[in-house]
Design a protein around this motif. Sequence first.
Motif, PDB file in Angstrom:
ATOM      1  N   ARG A 285       9.484  10.312   8.093  1.00  0.00           N
ATOM      2  CA  ARG A 285       8.287   9.662   8.602  1.00  0.00           C
ATOM      3  C   ARG A 285       7.099  10.614   8.493  1.00  0.00           C
ATOM      4  O   ARG A 285       7.229  11.822   8.713  1.00  0.00           O
ATOM      5  CB  ARG A 285       8.479   9.243  10.050  1.00  0.00           C
ATOM      6  N   VAL A 286       5.928  10.075   8.153  1.00  0.00           N
ATOM      7  CA  VAL A 286       4.737  10.898   7.990  1.00  0.00           C
ATOM      8  C   VAL A 286       3.538  10.179   8.604  1.00  0.00           C
ATOM      9  O   VAL A 286       3.579   8.974   8.866  1.00  0.00           O
ATOM     10  CB  VAL A 286       4.441  11.193   6.502  1.00  0.00           C
ATOM     11  N   GLU A 287       2.474  10.944   8.812  1.00  0.00           N
ATOM     12  CA  GLU A 287       1.198  10.378   9.248  1.00  0.00           C
ATOM     13  C   GLU A 287       0.175  10.571   8.139  1.00  0.00           C
ATOM     14  O   GLU A 287       0.160  11.611   7.469  1.00  0.00           O
ATOM     15  CB  GLU A 287       0.711  11.035  10.532  1.00  0.00           C
ATOM     16  N   VAL A 288      -0.673   9.551   7.954  1.00  0.00           N
ATOM     17  CA  VAL A 288      -1.688   9.576   6.903  1.00  0.00           C
ATOM     18  C   VAL A 288      -3.050   9.325   7.539  1.00  0.00           C
ATOM     19  O   VAL A 288      -3.238   8.314   8.220  1.00  0.00           O
ATOM     20  CB  VAL A 288      -1.405   8.503   5.827  1.00  0.00           C
ATOM     21  N   GLU A 289      -3.970  10.254   7.320  1.00  0.00           N
ATOM     22  CA  GLU A 289      -5.332  10.075   7.822  1.00  0.00           C
ATOM     23  C   GLU A 289      -6.190   9.475   6.716  1.00  0.00           C
ATOM     24  O   GLU A 289      -6.354  10.056   5.651  1.00  0.00           O
ATOM     25  CB  GLU A 289      -5.928  11.407   8.275  1.00  0.00           C
TER      26      GLU A 289
ATOM     27  N   ARG B 228       0.845  -1.194   0.000  1.00  0.00           N
ATOM     28  CA  ARG B 228       0.000   0.000   0.000  1.00  0.00           C
ATOM     29  C   ARG B 228       0.879   1.242   0.000  1.00  0.00           C
ATOM     30  O   ARG B 228       1.857   1.353   0.761  1.00  0.00           O
ATOM     31  CB  ARG B 228      -0.893   0.026   1.238  1.00  0.00           C
ATOM     32  N   VAL B 229       0.546   2.198  -0.849  1.00  0.00           N
ATOM     33  CA  VAL B 229       1.279   3.454  -0.917  1.00  0.00           C
ATOM     34  C   VAL B 229       0.287   4.603  -1.032  1.00  0.00           C
ATOM     35  O   VAL B 229      -0.880   4.417  -1.374  1.00  0.00           O
ATOM     36  CB  VAL B 229       2.252   3.497  -2.116  1.00  0.00           C
ATOM     37  N   VAL B 230       0.777   5.779  -0.733  1.00  0.00           N
ATOM     38  CA  VAL B 230       0.012   7.007  -0.932  1.00  0.00           C
ATOM     39  C   VAL B 230       0.785   7.864  -1.916  1.00  0.00           C
ATOM     40  O   VAL B 230       2.009   8.023  -1.786  1.00  0.00           O
ATOM     41  CB  VAL B 230      -0.186   7.765   0.395  1.00  0.00           C
ATOM     42  N   ARG B 231       0.079   8.397  -2.889  1.00  0.00           N
ATOM     43  CA  ARG B 231       0.709   9.293  -3.863  1.00  0.00           C
ATOM     44  C   ARG B 231       0.179  10.706  -3.648  1.00  0.00           C
ATOM     45  O   ARG B 231      -1.020  10.920  -3.486  1.00  0.00           O
ATOM     46  CB  ARG B 231       0.436   8.812  -5.285  1.00  0.00           C
ATOM     47  N   VAL B 232       1.108  11.648  -3.676  1.00  0.00           N
ATOM     48  CA  VAL B 232       0.781  13.059  -3.466  1.00  0.00           C
ATOM     49  C   VAL B 232       1.327  13.864  -4.635  1.00  0.00           C
ATOM     50  O   VAL B 232       2.501  13.704  -5.005  1.00  0.00           O
ATOM     51  CB  VAL B 232       1.401  13.579  -2.148  1.00  0.00           C
ATOM     52  N   ASP B 233       0.480  14.699  -5.233  1.00  0.00           N
ATOM     53  CA  ASP B 233       0.951  15.699  -6.193  1.00  0.00           C
ATOM     54  C   ASP B 233       1.217  16.969  -5.393  1.00  0.00           C
ATOM     55  O   ASP B 233       0.309  17.757  -5.121  1.00  0.00           O
ATOM     56  CB  ASP B 233      -0.103  15.950  -7.280  1.00  0.00           C
ATOM     57  N   LEU B 234       2.460  17.151  -4.983  1.00  0.00           N
ATOM     58  CA  LEU B 234       2.840  18.237  -4.083  1.00  0.00           C
ATOM     59  C   LEU B 234       3.208  19.477  -4.878  1.00  0.00           C
ATOM     60  O   LEU B 234       3.978  19.406  -5.836  1.00  0.00           O
ATOM     61  CB  LEU B 234       4.029  17.787  -3.231  1.00  0.00           C
ATOM     62  N   ASP B 235       2.638  20.631  -4.474  1.00  0.00           N
ATOM     63  CA  ASP B 235       2.997  21.885  -5.121  1.00  0.00           C
ATOM     64  C   ASP B 235       4.518  22.001  -5.179  1.00  0.00           C
ATOM     65  O   ASP B 235       5.204  21.803  -4.177  1.00  0.00           O
ATOM     66  CB  ASP B 235       2.434  23.076  -4.342  1.00  0.00           C
ATOM     67  N   ALA B 236       5.036  22.328  -6.358  1.00  0.00           N
ATOM     68  CA  ALA B 236       6.484  22.385  -6.543  1.00  0.00           C
ATOM     69  C   ALA B 236       7.149  23.347  -5.556  1.00  0.00           C
ATOM     70  O   ALA B 236       8.259  23.099  -5.090  1.00  0.00           O
ATOM     71  CB  ALA B 236       6.812  22.787  -7.979  1.00  0.00           C
ATOM     72  N   GLU B 237       6.442  24.413  -5.211  1.00  0.00           N
ATOM     73  CA  GLU B 237       7.022  25.392  -4.279  1.00  0.00           C
ATOM     74  C   GLU B 237       7.126  24.844  -2.855  1.00  0.00           C
ATOM     75  O   GLU B 237       7.808  25.415  -2.013  1.00  0.00           O
ATOM     76  CB  GLU B 237       6.188  26.671  -4.285  1.00  0.00           C
ATOM     77  N   LYS B 238       6.458  23.722  -2.591  1.00  0.00           N
ATOM     78  CA  LYS B 238       6.511  23.101  -1.269  1.00  0.00           C
ATOM     79  C   LYS B 238       7.340  21.826  -1.280  1.00  0.00           C
ATOM     80  O   LYS B 238       7.239  20.998  -0.377  1.00  0.00           O
ATOM     81  CB  LYS B 238       5.096  22.790  -0.773  1.00  0.00           C
TER      82      LYS B 238
ATOM     83  N   ILE C 182       4.569   7.635  -0.827  1.00  0.00           N
ATOM     84  CA  ILE C 182       4.742   7.297   0.587  1.00  0.00           C
ATOM     85  C   ILE C 182       4.411   5.823   0.767  1.00  0.00           C
ATOM     86  O   ILE C 182       3.318   5.380   0.408  1.00  0.00           O
ATOM     87  CB  ILE C 182       3.827   8.159   1.466  1.00  0.00           C
ATOM     88  N   ARG C 183       5.343   5.069   1.311  1.00  0.00           N
ATOM     89  CA  ARG C 183       5.132   3.647   1.570  1.00  0.00           C
ATOM     90  C   ARG C 183       4.605   3.496   2.998  1.00  0.00           C
ATOM     91  O   ARG C 183       5.259   3.910   3.954  1.00  0.00           O
ATOM     92  CB  ARG C 183       6.437   2.886   1.391  1.00  0.00           C
ATOM     93  N   LEU C 184       3.437   2.897   3.133  1.00  0.00           N
ATOM     94  CA  LEU C 184       2.832   2.733   4.448  1.00  0.00           C
ATOM     95  C   LEU C 184       3.491   1.586   5.202  1.00  0.00           C
ATOM     96  O   LEU C 184       3.987   0.620   4.620  1.00  0.00           O
ATOM     97  CB  LEU C 184       1.333   2.482   4.321  1.00  0.00           C
ATOM     98  N   ASP C 185       3.492   1.695   6.532  1.00  0.00           N
ATOM     99  CA  ASP C 185       4.117   0.680   7.369  1.00  0.00           C
ATOM    100  C   ASP C 185       3.445  -0.676   7.178  1.00  0.00           C
ATOM    101  O   ASP C 185       2.229  -0.764   6.968  1.00  0.00           O
ATOM    102  CB  ASP C 185       4.022   1.080   8.840  1.00  0.00           C
ATOM    103  N   LYS C 186       4.243  -1.714   7.270  1.00  0.00           N
ATOM    104  CA  LYS C 186       3.712  -3.072   7.185  1.00  0.00           C
ATOM    105  C   LYS C 186       2.705  -3.281   8.312  1.00  0.00           C
ATOM    106  O   LYS C 186       2.958  -2.929   9.458  1.00  0.00           O
ATOM    107  CB  LYS C 186       4.856  -4.081   7.305  1.00  0.00           C
ATOM    108  N   GLY C 187       1.565  -3.829   7.969  1.00  0.00           N
ATOM    109  CA  GLY C 187       0.526  -4.071   8.974  1.00  0.00           C
ATOM    110  C   GLY C 187      -0.437  -2.921   9.165  1.00  0.00           C
ATOM    111  O   GLY C 187      -1.384  -3.035   9.946  1.00  0.00           O
TER     112      GLY C 187
END
Length: 347
Positions: free
Chosen positions: A221-225, A202-212, A260-265
Amino acid sequence: MKRVVVAAVVVVVAGGSVGVGVLRGGEGPVQAEAQPLGAASVERGDLVDSEKVDGTLTYEGERGVALGVGGVATAVPEEGRIVKRGEALLKVNGKAVTLFYGSEPMYRVLKEGVEGRDVEQLERNLEVLGYGGLTVDQEFTGATADAVREWQDDRGLEETGVVEVGQVVFLSGAVRVKDVKVEKGGRVAAGQVAVGVTGLQRVVRVDLDAEKQDLARQGARVEVELPGGVVVRGTVAEVGDVAQTVGEPPNQKAVVAVEIRLDKGAKTGKLDQAPVTVELESERTKGVLSVPVEALLALKEGGFGVEVVEGAARRVVAVKTGAFGGGRVEVEGAGLKEGMKVGVPVS
């Protein structure tokens, strides 16, 4: 790192409650209703400033699978199905197209006398599946042909000892069927992409503003809601180094792709392409004393203070504020130490 900006407020402390008055131009303070005080700890640690961005929950390694054989699709997989080594990805003309693991594509007929890395891949898969009596190397020998015949017998194929291009697909590992591009009973041509697959991670993909772009650092490390409010953890696996333009004028913007690669489990369910919120760390200030922002008092003489609570006694200590993060603010003040208690309004 953000700096705290607090509106000019006069705070009057009296007997475990706080009265707040707001300065209005040249007028004196207007006394507000007294509010009970609670207590919070002065803590030493890292202050983390973060920003939330939108992302999409999906699976890694999306790709199309082209077949080496043409004919009628007599069996197709359901979307979401997991296909592992030795299992049929689909059937063409009643014959299974089997998934084997490997990095080399199935591009030629494999038979006795042929040599190469693709032969080694085939032999390793046969061995793992329990067809012994062969040596895993780059030579297709008579022993390899015998193992192939056993495998063909189990798969309901003609026992030739020769692996035709359309009998096997080599992929890097087990796959999840994302979509099927041919209907059961439909015709498929050799070389045509018949099934779209992904990996299982499982992964999360983000189209992040280039300026950020600085918000996303590989390995961070990140948190995903997730939908429903569940929060899981993950790691920034990839950050694109080329900006792409998305959207239509006048709302076009330049973005960089972040994976973003989510933690196993991590309990993510089976939703694909679900919208999520990602909290990225923008800056970290290490090892500072901090208090909750609401503990700050705006002093009549200017600047800020905190109310130190020592048993039944209370005293106001002037502080210098610094970095902000996670609802807390860095403070320096005479005598302030980790573990002290400071007054905060009780909501």
